[in-house]
Design a protein around this motif. Structure first.
Motif, PDB file in Angstrom:
ATOM      1  N   PRO A 162       0.791  -1.235   0.000  1.00 40.51           N
ATOM      2  CA  PRO A 162       0.000   0.000   0.000  1.00 40.51           C
ATOM      3  C   PRO A 162       0.825   1.288   0.000  1.00 40.51           C
ATOM      4  O   PRO A 162       0.353   2.318  -0.465  1.00 40.51           O
ATOM      5  N   GLN A 163       2.061   1.235   0.480  1.00 35.88           N
ATOM      6  CA  GLN A 163       2.882   2.445   0.521  1.00 35.88           C
ATOM      7  C   GLN A 163       3.637   2.690  -0.783  1.00 35.88           C
ATOM      8  O   GLN A 163       4.077   3.801  -1.043  1.00 35.88           O
ATOM      9  N   VAL A 164       3.817   1.642  -1.578  1.00 35.59           N
ATOM     10  CA  VAL A 164       4.533   1.778  -2.853  1.00 35.59           C
ATOM     11  C   VAL A 164       3.840   0.938  -3.940  1.00 35.59           C
ATOM     12  O   VAL A 164       4.445   0.050  -4.522  1.00 35.59           O
ATOM     13  N   PRO A 165       2.588   1.207  -4.222  1.00 35.23           N
ATOM     14  CA  PRO A 165       1.850   0.386  -5.180  1.00 35.23           C
ATOM     15  C   PRO A 165       2.451   0.407  -6.586  1.00 35.23           C
ATOM     16  O   PRO A 165       2.301  -0.551  -7.337  1.00 35.23           O
ATOM     17  N   SER A 166       3.151   1.469  -6.924  1.00 33.88           N
ATOM     18  CA  SER A 166       3.735   1.567  -8.263  1.00 33.88           C
ATOM     19  C   SER A 166       4.854   0.553  -8.495  1.00 33.88           C
ATOM     20  O   SER A 166       5.252   0.312  -9.634  1.00 33.88           O
ATOM     21  N   GLN A 167       5.360  -0.057  -7.433  1.00 30.60           N
ATOM     22  CA  GLN A 167       6.438  -1.039  -7.573  1.00 30.60           C
ATOM     23  C   GLN A 167       5.921  -2.437  -7.874  1.00 30.60           C
ATOM     24  O   GLN A 167       6.699  -3.374  -7.959  1.00 30.60           O
ATOM     25  N   GLY A 168       4.623  -2.600  -8.033  1.00 35.14           N
ATOM     26  CA  GLY A 168       4.053  -3.884  -8.416  1.00 35.14           C
ATOM     27  C   GLY A 168       3.845  -4.813  -7.239  1.00 35.14           C
ATOM     28  O   GLY A 168       3.923  -4.420  -6.074  1.00 35.14           O
ATOM     29  N   ASP A 169       3.564  -6.069  -7.590  1.00 32.52           N
ATOM     30  CA  ASP A 169       3.245  -7.065  -6.570  1.00 32.52           C
ATOM     31  C   ASP A 169       4.438  -7.421  -5.695  1.00 32.52           C
ATOM     32  O   ASP A 169       5.569  -7.512  -6.165  1.00 32.52           O
ATOM     33  N   ARG A 170       4.125  -7.638  -4.434  1.00 34.36           N
ATOM     34  CA  ARG A 170       5.060  -8.167  -3.437  1.00 34.36           C
ATOM     35  C   ARG A 170       4.362  -9.331  -2.746  1.00 34.36           C
ATOM     36  O   ARG A 170       3.163  -9.515  -2.881  1.00 34.36           O
ATOM     37  N   VAL A 171       5.131 -10.076  -1.997  1.00 29.76           N
ATOM     38  CA  VAL A 171       4.573 -11.198  -1.252  1.00 29.76           C
ATOM     39  C   VAL A 171       4.166 -10.683   0.129  1.00 29.76           C
ATOM     40  O   VAL A 171       5.011 -10.264   0.913  1.00 29.76           O
ATOM     41  N   HIS A 172       2.870 -10.687   0.398  1.00 29.44           N
ATOM     42  CA  HIS A 172       2.349 -10.267   1.689  1.00 29.44           C
ATOM     43  C   HIS A 172       2.000 -11.539   2.449  1.00 29.44           C
ATOM     44  O   HIS A 172       1.167 -12.322   2.001  1.00 29.44           O
ATOM     45  N   PHE A 173       2.652 -11.769   3.589  1.00 28.89           N
ATOM     46  CA  PHE A 173       2.405 -12.999   4.331  1.00 28.89           C
ATOM     47  C   PHE A 173       2.091 -12.705   5.793  1.00 28.89           C
ATOM     48  O   PHE A 173       2.537 -11.712   6.354  1.00 28.89           O
ATOM     49  N   HIS A 174       1.299 -13.591   6.379  1.00 29.97           N
ATOM     50  CA  HIS A 174       0.958 -13.536   7.797  1.00 29.97           C
ATOM     51  C   HIS A 174       1.623 -14.727   8.481  1.00 29.97           C
ATOM     52  O   HIS A 174       1.656 -15.824   7.912  1.00 29.97           O
ATOM     53  N   TYR A 175       2.125 -14.506   9.671  1.00 33.15           N
ATOM     54  CA  TYR A 175       2.816 -15.568  10.409  1.00 33.15           C
ATOM     55  C   TYR A 175       2.351 -15.579  11.852  1.00 33.15           C
ATOM     56  O   TYR A 175       1.766 -14.620  12.347  1.00 33.15           O
ATOM     57  N   ARG A 176       2.624 -16.698  12.513  1.00 36.80           N
ATOM     58  CA  ARG A 176       2.265 -16.848  13.925  1.00 36.80           C
ATOM     59  C   ARG A 176       3.384 -17.579  14.654  1.00 36.80           C
ATOM     60  O   ARG A 176       3.941 -18.549  14.142  1.00 36.80           O
ATOM     61  N   PHE A 177       3.688 -17.100  15.857  1.00 39.08           N
ATOM     62  CA  PHE A 177       4.589 -17.785  16.778  1.00 39.08           C
ATOM     63  C   PHE A 177       3.744 -18.276  17.940  1.00 39.08           C
ATOM     64  O   PHE A 177       3.014 -17.495  18.544  1.00 39.08           O
ATOM     65  N   ASP A 178       3.830 -19.555  18.260  1.00 43.34           N
ATOM     66  CA  ASP A 178       3.143 -20.102  19.431  1.00 43.34           C
ATOM     67  C   ASP A 178       4.187 -20.465  20.480  1.00 43.34           C
ATOM     68  O   ASP A 178       5.161 -21.148  20.184  1.00 43.34           O
ATOM     69  N   GLY A 179       3.957 -19.989  21.722  1.00 38.65           N
ATOM     70  CA  GLY A 179       4.863 -20.302  22.826  1.00 38.65           C
ATOM     71  C   GLY A 179       6.041 -19.364  22.948  1.00 38.65           C
ATOM     72  O   GLY A 179       6.956 -19.615  23.720  1.00 38.65           O
ATOM     73  N   ALA A 180       6.040 -18.268  22.209  1.00 40.67           N
ATOM     74  CA  ALA A 180       7.179 -17.341  22.233  1.00 40.67           C
ATOM     75  C   ALA A 180       6.997 -16.275  23.294  1.00 40.67           C
ATOM     76  O   ALA A 180       5.877 -15.907  23.645  1.00 40.67           O
ATOM     77  N   ASP A 181       8.105 -15.764  23.777  1.00 43.04           N
ATOM     78  CA  ASP A 181       8.125 -14.645  24.708  1.00 43.04           C
ATOM     79  C   ASP A 181       7.908 -13.366  23.898  1.00 43.04           C
ATOM     80  O   ASP A 181       8.566 -13.140  22.895  1.00 43.04           O
ATOM     81  N   GLU A 182       6.992 -12.524  24.340  1.00 43.68           N
ATOM     82  CA  GLU A 182       6.678 -11.298  23.614  1.00 43.68           C
ATOM     83  C   GLU A 182       7.851 -10.335  23.526  1.00 43.68           C
ATOM     84  O   GLU A 182       7.944  -9.556  22.589  1.00 43.68           O
ATOM     85  N   ILE A 183       8.742 -10.384  24.491  1.00 47.37           N
ATOM     86  CA  ILE A 183       9.812  -9.391  24.554  1.00 47.37           C
ATOM     87  C   ILE A 183      11.104  -9.890  23.917  1.00 47.37           C
ATOM     88  O   ILE A 183      11.713  -9.213  23.112  1.00 47.37           O
ATOM     89  N   SER A 184      11.522 -11.088  24.248  1.00 43.40           N
ATOM     90  CA  SER A 184      12.836 -11.544  23.780  1.00 43.40           C
ATOM     91  C   SER A 184      12.749 -12.899  23.097  1.00 43.40           C
ATOM     92  O   SER A 184      13.656 -13.707  23.207  1.00 43.40           O
ATOM     93  N   GLY A 185      11.661 -13.148  22.399  1.00 46.21           N
ATOM     94  CA  GLY A 185      11.470 -14.439  21.747  1.00 46.21           C
ATOM     95  C   GLY A 185      12.346 -14.609  20.527  1.00 46.21           C
ATOM     96  O   GLY A 185      13.112 -13.720  20.145  1.00 46.21           O
ATOM     97  N   PRO A 186      12.215 -15.743  19.871  1.00 44.96           N
ATOM     98  CA  PRO A 186      13.078 -16.070  18.739  1.00 44.96           C
ATOM     99  C   PRO A 186      12.684 -15.349  17.452  1.00 44.96           C
ATOM    100  O   PRO A 186      11.652 -14.682  17.375  1.00 44.96           O
TER     101      PRO A 186
END
Length: 175
Positions: A67-91
């Motif tokens: 959305p910030q640079v639509p003129s540059q064409g398609d990019r790979v937009h992905f969603h990810y999830r970490f289960d069991g990770a520490d919010e502050i210093s996780g992996p």
């Protein structure tokens, strides 16, 4: 205070001590961890290959303009999830866009500390810019924790060394 002859001999005494093995307390070796098996869902592992008790998963992905640079064409937009990770210093793990043969088209590191959510399920999204987005067949995660990379022997012979995460995957690497 000290005669000049005594002070002149100090550097020579240090060289003799170093050559005699007294510096062996600072022996330093660097090794690199073996790259783990990439997948859509992985158990995050430390540099010894031991699981950290955290899973990372690519929840979904699609090609679309950023959305910030639509003129540059398609990019790979992905969603990810970490289960069991520490919010502050996780992996952190590498996320890589791959083609049908699982050849790397582009990668970047995603950090669990940049994700958010309740009860240890931290979710986030990110974007990968690749040269040929039409070739993307999926997004895979490499399970090696990238969040902590100790100092190398070249950087600090006394406190450096040890096992480091594998080198980041590069264009054309087979996952």
């Amino acid at each position: 205070m000290f005669p000049a002859r005594v002070l002149a001999g100090v550097p020579l005494a240090l060289v003799v001590l170093a050559l005699s093995g007294c510096s062996s307390l600072w022996s330093c070796t660097d090794t690199t961890a073996k790259r783990g098996e990439a997948g859509v869902k992985v158990q995050v592992e430390d540099t010894s290959g031991r699981p950290l008790g955290v899973t990372a998963e690519v929840v979904d992905w699609r090609l679309e303009p950023h959305p910030q640079v639509p003129s540059q064409g398609d990019r790979v937009h992905f969603h990810y999830r970490f289960d069991g990770a520490d919010e502050i210093s996780g992996p952190a793990v590498e996320a890589c866009a791959v083609d049908k043969k699982r050849l790397v088209l582009g990668c970047q590191t995603v950090y669990s500390s940049q994700a958010f959510g309740p009860d240890g399920a931290l979710t986030g999204d990110d974007w990968l810019a690749v040269e040929h987005p039409e070739q993307v067949a999926g997004v895979l995660l490499i399970p090696n924790d990238q969040s902590y990379d100790r100092r190398t022997c070249d950087q600090d012979i006394k406190d450096g060394g040890g096992t480091h995460p594998p080198k980041p995957a590069g264009m054309g690497d087979q996952l």
